[in-house]
Write a protein that holds these residues in place. Structure first.
Motif, PDB file in Angstrom:
ATOM      1  N   GLY A  41       0.801  -1.225   0.000  1.00  0.00           N
ATOM      2  CA  GLY A  41       0.000   0.000   0.000  1.00  0.00           C
ATOM      3  C   GLY A  41       0.832   1.273   0.000  1.00  0.00           C
ATOM      4  N   ALA A  42       2.165   1.141  -0.089  1.00  0.00           N
ATOM      5  CA  ALA A  42       3.048   2.314  -0.012  1.00  0.00           C
ATOM      6  C   ALA A  42       2.954   3.197  -1.261  1.00  0.00           C
ATOM      7  N   GLY A  43       2.539   2.600  -2.387  1.00  0.00           N
ATOM      8  CA  GLY A  43       2.459   3.367  -3.641  1.00  0.00           C
ATOM      9  C   GLY A  43       3.425   2.897  -4.709  1.00  0.00           C
ATOM     10  N   LYS A  44       4.047   1.724  -4.496  1.00  0.00           N
ATOM     11  CA  LYS A  44       5.062   1.220  -5.424  1.00  0.00           C
ATOM     12  C   LYS A  44       4.460   0.947  -6.806  1.00  0.00           C
ATOM     13  N   THR A  45       3.379   0.173  -6.846  1.00  0.00           N
ATOM     14  CA  THR A  45       2.764  -0.192  -8.127  1.00  0.00           C
ATOM     15  C   THR A  45       2.203   1.054  -8.823  1.00  0.00           C
ATOM     16  N   THR A  46       1.644   1.958  -8.038  1.00  0.00           N
ATOM     17  CA  THR A  46       1.115   3.207  -8.609  1.00  0.00           C
ATOM     18  C   THR A  46       2.227   3.966  -9.323  1.00  0.00           C
TER      19      THR A  46
HETATM   20  N1  LIG Z   1      -7.557   2.220  -8.512  1.00  0.00           N
HETATM   21  C1  LIG Z   1      -7.405   2.606  -7.228  1.00  0.00           C
HETATM   22  N2  LIG Z   1      -8.336   3.366  -6.616  1.00  0.00           N
HETATM   23  C2  LIG Z   1      -8.171   3.782  -5.334  1.00  0.00           C
HETATM   24  N3  LIG Z   1      -7.115   3.485  -4.563  1.00  0.00           N
HETATM   25  C3  LIG Z   1      -6.156   2.722  -5.111  1.00  0.00           C
HETATM   26  C4  LIG Z   1      -6.241   2.240  -6.470  1.00  0.00           C
HETATM   27  N4  LIG Z   1      -5.131   1.508  -6.730  1.00  0.00           N
HETATM   28  C5  LIG Z   1      -4.397   1.533  -5.596  1.00  0.00           C
HETATM   29  N5  LIG Z   1      -5.013   2.253  -4.625  1.00  0.00           N
HETATM   30  C6  LIG Z   1      -4.514   2.508  -3.269  1.00  0.00           C
HETATM   31  O1  LIG Z   1      -3.312   3.245  -3.367  1.00  0.00           O
HETATM   32  C7  LIG Z   1      -2.388   2.809  -2.374  1.00  0.00           C
HETATM   33  C8  LIG Z   1      -1.096   2.386  -3.032  1.00  0.00           C
HETATM   34  O2  LIG Z   1      -1.321   1.196  -3.789  1.00  0.00           O
HETATM   35  P1  LIG Z   1      -0.162   0.465  -4.588  1.00  0.00           P
HETATM   36  O3  LIG Z   1       0.509   1.470  -5.453  1.00  0.00           O
HETATM   37  O4  LIG Z   1      -0.738  -0.719  -5.242  1.00  0.00           O
HETATM   38  O5  LIG Z   1       0.803   0.059  -3.388  1.00  0.00           O
HETATM   39  P2  LIG Z   1       1.979  -1.018  -3.336  1.00  0.00           P
HETATM   40  O6  LIG Z   1       2.254  -1.469  -4.722  1.00  0.00           O
HETATM   41  O7  LIG Z   1       3.124  -0.297  -2.704  1.00  0.00           O
HETATM   42  O8  LIG Z   1       1.500  -2.130  -2.458  1.00  0.00           O
HETATM   43  C9  LIG Z   1      -3.063   1.684  -1.591  1.00  0.00           C
HETATM   44  O9  LIG Z   1      -3.609   2.214  -0.424  1.00  0.00           O
HETATM   45  C10 LIG Z   1      -4.134   1.221  -2.553  1.00  0.00           C
HETATM   46  O10 LIG Z   1      -5.231   0.715  -1.826  1.00  0.00           O
END
Ligand SMILES: Nc1ncnc2c1ncn2[C@@H]1O[C@H](COP(=O)(O)OP(=O)(O)O)[C@@H](O)[C@H]1O
Ligand SMILES: [Mg+2]
Length: 308
Positions: A41-46
Motif C-alpha cells: 500500500g506504499a504506492g510502489k505499483t502506482t
Molecule cells: N484504482 C485505485 N483506486 C483507489 N485506490 C487505489 C487504487 N489503486 C491503488 N489504490 C490505493 O493506493 C495505495 C497504493 O497502492 P499500490 O501502489 O498498489 O501500493 P503497493 O504497490 O506499494 O502495495 C493503496 O492504499 C491502494 O489501496
C-alpha cells in the motif's frame, strides 16, 4: 550523466479521492539496480504504472530517456520493459511462443537468436516447448521477465518479482536479475522483502504512505546506519567510566554493568584489541562479551517507526 528516469513532484490521487503518491522526486541512474522498498500500500505499483504510462499522474512530471511519459508515450514505452505484479499470461501457450509473440507485439522484427539467448540466460531453454500451465510459479515469473526482455528494453521494471515464490526460487530469480546488470539494463525492482533489497540493489529508495523517505547507496546506508556494537559485561559494576576508556569512545550502561564499544562497518574493528587491552590495564574483569549488528531490517523498522 543525466538520469534515465527523472521524477519530479509526482502526485496521484485516485478517483475515490485517495492520495497514493504525495509529491515524489526521484532520479534513476542508467545501469543501476534500484530497489523500491516499502510495505504493502506504499504506492510502489502506482508509481511504476505511471512511469510505464499505464496510469496518468495527477500532477508532476516523469521523463524517461528525456521524453515525457504522458505527451511522448510512444518513445518512453519503447525503452521500458515491465514485469507486472499480477501473473496474466495465456496458460495454454508455450514458453517459446509467449516470448516471441511479445517481441512482435512491441513492433520488434523476428529475432530467434535473441529469444534463444534470453531463454538460456533465464534457465528456461529446456522448457521452451512446455505450456505455461506446466511450469512452476518461479518459472512463470521468469517467463514474464523473458517477455519483458524480448523487445530489448533499456529499463526493466520488476514489480514484486518474487512475491509468493519460495526461498530457493527466489535465489534463482536474484541470479537471473543480477545477470541483467551485466548487459547494462537499468533495473527497478519493487519489493517488501528487505532481504531482497539488501541482496540485489545498488541503491535503495524507501517509500511509505506515498512518500519517499530516503534514497541512498546500499553500502552507504549500511555503513551510516548499520552500526556494530561490542558489549562487554563487567564482573563488578562501575560507578563511573574510567577516563582512559572514555577516550577510546566506550560508554557505560546506566547500571554500570556493561561497557559498550560502537563501530561502523569496516571501521573501528582495529580498535577492539586496544579496547580490550585498556580494560585489562584498568584492572577490570569481564564476565561475558557479545557483538550486536544492526541489519537493513533494523534500519528499515526504525526508519518507518520514526515517521509514524
Ligand atoms: N484504482 C485505485 N483506486 C483507489 N485506490 C487505489 C487504487 N489503486 C491503488 N489504490 C490505493 O493506493 C495505495 C497504493 O497502492 P499500490 O501502489 O498498489 O501500493 P503497493 O504497490 O506499494 O502495495 C493503496 O492504499 C491502494 O489501496
Ligand atoms: Mg504493488
Amino acid at each position: 550523466m543525466s538520469p534515465i528516469v527523472s521524477i519530479r513532484n509526482l502526485t496521484k490521487t485516485y478517483a475515490n479521492g485517495f492520495s497514493a503518491l504525495k509529491g515524489v522526486d526521484l532520479d534513476i541512474r542508467e545501469g543501476e539496480i534500484l530497489a523500491l522498498l516499502g510495505p504493502n500500500g506504499a504506492g510502489k505499483t502506482t508509481m511504476i504504472s505511471i512511469i510505464c504510462g499505464l496510469s496518468t499522474p495527477s500532477s508532476g512530471q516523469v521523463l524517461v530517456g528525456g521524453h515525457d511519459v504522458v505527451s511522448e508515450f510512444r518513445e518512453t514505452r519503447r525503452l521500458i520493459g515491465l514485469v507486472p505484479q499480477e501473473l496474466t499470461t495465456d496458460q495454454f501457450e508455450t514458453v517459446w511462443n509467449t516470448v516471441s509473440f511479445s517481441r512482435g507485439l512491441h513492433g520488434g522484427k523476428k529475432n530467434p537468436a535473441l529469444i534463444e539467448r534470453i531463454l538460456k540466460d533465464l534457465s528456461l531453454w529446456d522448457k521452451r516447448d512446455n505450456k505455461l500451465r506446466e511450469l512452476s510459479g518461479g518459472m512463470k515469473r521468469r517467463v514474464l521477465i523473458a517477455k519483458a526482455l524480448a523487445h530489448e528494453p533499456r529499463i526493466l521494471f520488476l514489480d514484486e518479482p518474487t512475491a509468493g515464490v519460495d526461498v530457493e526460487l527466489r535465489r534463482g530469480m536474484w541470479t537471473a536479475i543480477d545477470r541483467l546488470r551485466a548487459t547494462g539494463v537499468t533495473v527497478i525492482l519493487t519489493t517488501h522483502y528487505i532481504e531482497e533489497a539488501e541482496e540485489m540493489a545498488d541503491r535503495i529508495a524507501v517509500i511509505r504512505g506515498g512518500e519517499i523517505l530516503l534514497v541512498e547507496e546500499k553500502r552507504e546506508l549500511m555503513q551510516k546506519l548499520g552500526r556494530k556494537q561490542l558489549h562487554l559485561e563487567l564482573k563488578t559494576p562501575l560507578g563511573t567510566l574510567p577516563p582512559a576508556l572514555a577516550a577510546l569512545g566506550l560508554t557505560l550502561s546506566e547500571d554500570g554493568r556493561q561497557l559498550v564499544h560502537e563501530y561502523g562497518n569496516g571501521a573501528g574493528e582495529g580498535r577492539i584489541g586496544q579496547v580490550l587491552a585498556a580494560i585489562e590495564a584498568e584492572g577490570l574483569s569481564l564476565s561475558d562479551v557479545s557483538t550486536h549488528q544492526s541489519s537493513l531490517e533494523d534500519i528499515f523498522v526504525s526508519l518507518v517507526e520514526a515517521r509514524q
